[in-house]
Write a protein that holds these residues in place. Structure first.
Motif, PDB file in Angstrom:
ATOM      1  N   TYR A 207       0.868  -1.184   0.000  1.00  0.00           N
ATOM      2  CA  TYR A 207       0.000   0.000   0.000  1.00  0.00           C
ATOM      3  C   TYR A 207       0.899   1.227   0.000  1.00  0.00           C
ATOM      4  CZ  TYR A 207      -4.269   2.670   1.028  1.00  0.00           C
ATOM      5  OH  TYR A 207      -5.352   3.519   0.954  1.00  0.00           O
ATOM      6  N   GLU A 208       0.436   2.278  -0.649  1.00  0.00           N
ATOM      7  CA  GLU A 208       1.245   3.492  -0.789  1.00  0.00           C
ATOM      8  C   GLU A 208       0.403   4.722  -0.485  1.00  0.00           C
ATOM      9  OE1 GLU A 208       4.008   5.740  -4.202  1.00  0.00           O
ATOM     10  OE2 GLU A 208       3.283   3.690  -4.516  1.00  0.00           O
ATOM     11  N   GLY A 209       0.959   5.612   0.314  1.00  0.00           N
ATOM     12  CA  GLY A 209       0.273   6.859   0.639  1.00  0.00           C
ATOM     13  C   GLY A 209       1.223   8.034   0.571  1.00  0.00           C
ATOM     14  N   LEU A 210       0.675   9.211   0.279  1.00  0.00           N
ATOM     15  CA  LEU A 210       1.475  10.427   0.171  1.00  0.00           C
ATOM     16  C   LEU A 210       0.757  11.561   0.875  1.00  0.00           C
ATOM     17  CD1 LEU A 210       3.872  12.049  -1.046  1.00  0.00           C
ATOM     18  CD2 LEU A 210       2.448  12.399  -3.080  1.00  0.00           C
ATOM     19  N   SER A 211       1.370  12.093   1.927  1.00  0.00           N
ATOM     20  CA  SER A 211       0.816  13.228   2.653  1.00  0.00           C
ATOM     21  C   SER A 211       1.514  14.503   2.182  1.00  0.00           C
ATOM     22  CB  SER A 211       1.021  13.062   4.163  1.00  0.00           C
ATOM     23  OG  SER A 211       0.308  11.955   4.646  1.00  0.00           O
ATOM     24  N   LEU A 212       0.724  15.497   1.811  1.00  0.00           N
ATOM     25  CA  LEU A 212       1.258  16.768   1.325  1.00  0.00           C
ATOM     26  C   LEU A 212       0.907  17.864   2.322  1.00  0.00           C
ATOM     27  CD1 LEU A 212       0.172  16.331  -2.391  1.00  0.00           C
ATOM     28  CD2 LEU A 212       2.498  16.090  -1.488  1.00  0.00           C
ATOM     29  N   LEU A 213       1.931  18.497   2.881  1.00  0.00           N
ATOM     30  CA  LEU A 213       1.742  19.543   3.882  1.00  0.00           C
ATOM     31  C   LEU A 213       2.178  20.880   3.286  1.00  0.00           C
ATOM     32  CD1 LEU A 213       1.837  16.845   5.480  1.00  0.00           C
ATOM     33  CD2 LEU A 213       2.968  18.086   7.325  1.00  0.00           C
ATOM     34  N   SER A 288      -3.219  17.438   2.667  1.00  0.00           N
ATOM     35  CA  SER A 288      -3.989  16.574   1.768  1.00  0.00           C
ATOM     36  C   SER A 288      -3.269  15.242   1.650  1.00  0.00           C
ATOM     37  CB  SER A 288      -4.153  17.215   0.382  1.00  0.00           C
ATOM     38  OG  SER A 288      -2.891  17.511  -0.194  1.00  0.00           O
ATOM     39  N   VAL A 289      -4.025  14.187   1.331  1.00  0.00           N
ATOM     40  CA  VAL A 289      -3.460  12.834   1.284  1.00  0.00           C
ATOM     41  C   VAL A 289      -3.868  12.163  -0.025  1.00  0.00           C
ATOM     42  CG1 VAL A 289      -3.329  10.592   2.426  1.00  0.00           C
ATOM     43  CG2 VAL A 289      -3.580  12.662   3.802  1.00  0.00           C
ATOM     44  N   LEU A 290      -2.899  11.491  -0.649  1.00  0.00           N
ATOM     45  CA  LEU A 290      -3.146  10.704  -1.856  1.00  0.00           C
ATOM     46  C   LEU A 290      -2.807   9.249  -1.555  1.00  0.00           C
ATOM     47  CD1 LEU A 290      -1.410  13.004  -4.509  1.00  0.00           C
ATOM     48  CD2 LEU A 290      -3.812  13.028  -3.818  1.00  0.00           C
ATOM     49  N   HIS A 291      -3.599   8.330  -2.141  1.00  0.00           N
ATOM     50  CA  HIS A 291      -3.352   6.909  -1.913  1.00  0.00           C
ATOM     51  C   HIS A 291      -3.239   6.151  -3.236  1.00  0.00           C
ATOM     52  CE1 HIS A 291      -5.254   7.491   2.257  1.00  0.00           C
ATOM     53  NE2 HIS A 291      -3.973   7.282   2.418  1.00  0.00           N
ATOM     54  N   GLU A 292      -2.459   5.094  -3.197  1.00  0.00           N
ATOM     55  CA  GLU A 292      -2.352   4.131  -4.283  1.00  0.00           C
ATOM     56  C   GLU A 292      -2.140   4.781  -5.652  1.00  0.00           C
ATOM     57  OE1 GLU A 292      -2.765   0.079  -3.674  1.00  0.00           O
ATOM     58  OE2 GLU A 292      -1.400   1.503  -2.718  1.00  0.00           O
ATOM     59  N   GLU A 293      -3.063   4.623  -6.580  1.00  0.00           N
ATOM     60  CA  GLU A 293      -2.843   5.100  -7.943  1.00  0.00           C
ATOM     61  C   GLU A 293      -2.623   6.601  -7.994  1.00  0.00           C
ATOM     62  OE1 GLU A 293      -1.826   4.670 -11.679  1.00  0.00           O
ATOM     63  OE2 GLU A 293      -2.359   2.976 -10.383  1.00  0.00           O
ATOM     64  N   GLU A 294      -3.346   7.364  -7.176  1.00  0.00           N
ATOM     65  CA  GLU A 294      -3.155   8.817  -7.147  1.00  0.00           C
ATOM     66  C   GLU A 294      -1.736   9.165  -6.688  1.00  0.00           C
ATOM     67  OE1 GLU A 294      -7.237  11.232  -6.351  1.00  0.00           O
ATOM     68  OE2 GLU A 294      -6.395  10.173  -4.624  1.00  0.00           O
ATOM     69  N   ALA A 295      -1.256   8.479  -5.671  1.00  0.00           N
ATOM     70  CA  ALA A 295       0.101   8.728  -5.180  1.00  0.00           C
ATOM     71  C   ALA A 295       1.136   8.349  -6.237  1.00  0.00           C
ATOM     72  CB  ALA A 295       0.352   7.949  -3.893  1.00  0.00           C
ATOM     73  N   ARG A 296       0.941   7.202  -6.883  1.00  0.00           N
ATOM     74  CA  ARG A 296       1.890   6.782  -7.926  1.00  0.00           C
ATOM     75  C   ARG A 296       1.896   7.757  -9.085  1.00  0.00           C
ATOM     76  NH1 ARG A 296       0.166   1.576  -6.066  1.00  0.00           N
ATOM     77  NH2 ARG A 296      -1.607   1.537  -7.488  1.00  0.00           N
ATOM     78  N   LYS A 301       4.656  12.153 -12.205  1.00  0.00           N
ATOM     79  CA  LYS A 301       4.736  13.536 -12.669  1.00  0.00           C
ATOM     80  C   LYS A 301       5.959  14.239 -12.091  1.00  0.00           C
ATOM     81  CE  LYS A 301       1.986  17.828 -12.788  1.00  0.00           C
ATOM     82  NZ  LYS A 301       0.713  18.453 -12.334  1.00  0.00           N
ATOM     83  N   PHE A 302       6.234  13.995 -10.830  1.00  0.00           N
ATOM     84  CA  PHE A 302       7.356  14.628 -10.150  1.00  0.00           C
ATOM     85  C   PHE A 302       8.684  14.265 -10.811  1.00  0.00           C
ATOM     86  CE2 PHE A 302      10.638  14.337  -6.769  1.00  0.00           C
ATOM     87  CZ  PHE A 302      10.648  15.657  -6.335  1.00  0.00           C
ATOM     88  N   ARG A 303       8.792  13.045 -11.340  1.00  0.00           N
ATOM     89  CA  ARG A 303      10.058  12.579 -11.931  1.00  0.00           C
ATOM     90  C   ARG A 303      10.309  13.125 -13.327  1.00  0.00           C
ATOM     91  NH1 ARG A 303       8.009   7.392  -9.888  1.00  0.00           N
ATOM     92  NH2 ARG A 303       8.779   7.188  -7.746  1.00  0.00           N
ATOM     93  N   HIS A 304       9.537  14.112 -13.725  1.00  0.00           N
ATOM     94  CA  HIS A 304       9.735  14.688 -15.059  1.00  0.00           C
ATOM     95  C   HIS A 304      10.002  16.184 -14.997  1.00  0.00           C
ATOM     96  CE1 HIS A 304       8.084  10.774 -16.177  1.00  0.00           C
ATOM     97  NE2 HIS A 304       8.664  10.968 -17.346  1.00  0.00           N
TER      98      HIS A 304
END
Length: 438
Positions: A207-213, A288-296, A301-304
């Motif tokens: 499982y993958e999650g991304l918290s953005l502060l 805000s929090v992103l999970h799974e496909e949204e986080a991936r 996008k960030f890697r470009h």
């Protein structure tokens, strides 16, 4: 004209004259040679060594603007067609692969077995594993997973005289004594050509999650304080990456300093850590929090961001540079603020991000050449005040002489020179590509 002697070394369809005029990044070659095997690499280097010919090495080309004080060598040895997986030991979580294989190709293949190489370098569809290892490249998730230096367990190396050696092995616990792999990782191809890489794998996260502060302007100190709080806690973030306002605006439409905290684990473990983050948020911080496909998708996008060796603009006003800053991890925010504050005075546009857990920051600069030069010099001065360093990882060839791409020679430079003389006494490989003109 293609060398007649060289035609006897490799089939003529693998040889061609370089007809490009003045590539803006340099690091080219009068003749282009395509290697299809380790034997091809060995034959070319043996020939070059015997006839005192210089050789530049390229694969995906994403690192072409990284160092190099000579515009063209005699030969440009391309490894872009020397690709593919040699061996994948699913049970042992190891992969042996040829250097011309892109990170995306590796990722796609390993994903079929629920595994991955834990490297998140930029432009993965273009960056090859050989170039990534040669530059010891890494991304934001270096915080937990490390860089190529931490993941490579074995290599095959072709020396400048054509000899082939193996360092390390194909199992994780194989090193007794000095780990010779580390000698070649990050050496920018100046000590030998990597012909095969064995690397440790990890399972894909459950499982993958991304918290953005998003931190209000003027409250940047809270970023540092909150990062320290996380680092001192039981949390295990995969990334603790600060985005400057310009990158934050492009990524999420919010022009504030943003802290991107990534968690990868079992679902309950990720959600528990995200709950902790929410409960300890500083006052006034948006979350805000992103999970799974949204986080991936967010990370994809960030890697470009930044230059990739192919997206340089012919318009001088859009000249690009990329800088890598190494510092104390808690100085990352200070360095990002300095990068932003200097941009206006030097009339350049800046996008920047840095890992407050590992101390590596990336700064992408766009503007007129003379403004970029003055900006880099000013930023170096600021960073060095806190004993950090700035390395130019992308800069047009004509500008590299005006800036010390690698900075001052380190105190141990004589050791580097000695290693170079031992491995490549005739200075055949990637001449003047590395620290101090090695």
């Amino acid at each position: 004209m293609v060398s007649l002697d060289l035609k006897g070394v490799l089939p003529k369809e693998q040889l061609k004259l370089n007809d490009e005029e003045g590539h803006p990044l340099g690091n080219g070659g009068i003749q282009i040679i395509e290697a299809h095997s380790e034997e091809d690499i060995s034959k070319v280097l043996a020939y070059a060594n015997k006839h005192d010919k210089t050789v530049n090495v390229v694969s995906g080309g994403t690192k072409r603007g990284y160092g190099g004080a000579i515009e063209q060598a005699d030969f440009l040895l391309s490894l872009s067609k020397y690709k593919g997986i040699v061996e994948h030991s699913v049970g042992d979580l190891t992969l042996t692969v040829r250097p011309g294989t892109t990170l995306k190709e590796i990722t796609d293949e390993l994903g079929k077995n629920g595994q991955r190489v834990a490297l998140d370098t930029f432009w993965p569809e273009m960056a090859t594993i050989g170039g990534i290892v040669a530059a010891n490249d890494s991304g934001a998730k270096r915080l937990l997973y490390g860089s190529a230096r931490d993941l490579v367990i074995g290599t095959r190396i072709v020396y400048s005289d054509g000899r082939v050696i193996r360092t390390g092995g194909k199992v994780v616990k194989n090193v007794a004594g000095y780990d010779m792999n580390k000698l070649f990782i990050g050496s920018m191809g100046t000590l030998g050509v990597i012909s095969e890489i064995t690397i440790k794998l990890r399972p894909l996260p459950k499982y993958e999650g991304l918290s953005l502060l998003h931190f209000p302007k003027g409250n940047e100190q809270a970023i540092r304080d909150f990062s320290v709080l996380i680092l001192d806690s039981f949390m295990e973030p995969v990334s603790l990456e600060i985005l400057n306002p310009s990158i934050s605006e492009k990524m999420i439409g919010n022009s504030k300093y943003t802290l991107a905290i990534s968690f990868e684990d079992r679902e309950n473990a990720v959600l528990d850590q995200e709950k902790w983050v929410k409960e300890h948020l500083p006052i006034g911080v948006e979350h805000s929090v992103l999970h799974e496909e949204e986080a991936r998708h967010w990370w994809e996008k960030f890697r470009h961001f930044g230059p990739n060796g192919y997206n340089d603009d012919t318009n001088e006003a859009n000249t690009q540079a990329a800088l890598k800053i190494g510092s104390n991890n808690l100085d990352v925010l200070v360095n990002l603020e300095a990068a932003d504050n200097l941009a206006e005075a030097h009339h350049v546009a800046v996008e920047a991000h840095g890992g407050v857990g590992h101390g590596i920051s990336k700064v992408y600069v766009k503007g007129f050449p003379e403004d970029i030069i003055s900006y880099i010099k000013a930023l170096k001065t600021k960073v060095e005040e806190k004993r950090g360093y700035v390395v130019c990882t992308h800069l047009p060839f004509t500008l590299r002489e005006a800036v010390g791409v690698w900075g001052e020679k380190p105190g141990y430079f004589s050791l580097l020179e000695g290693i170079k003389r031992t491995n490549d006494p005739k200075e055949i490989l990637n001449r003047q590509r590395f620290v101090g003109g090695i």
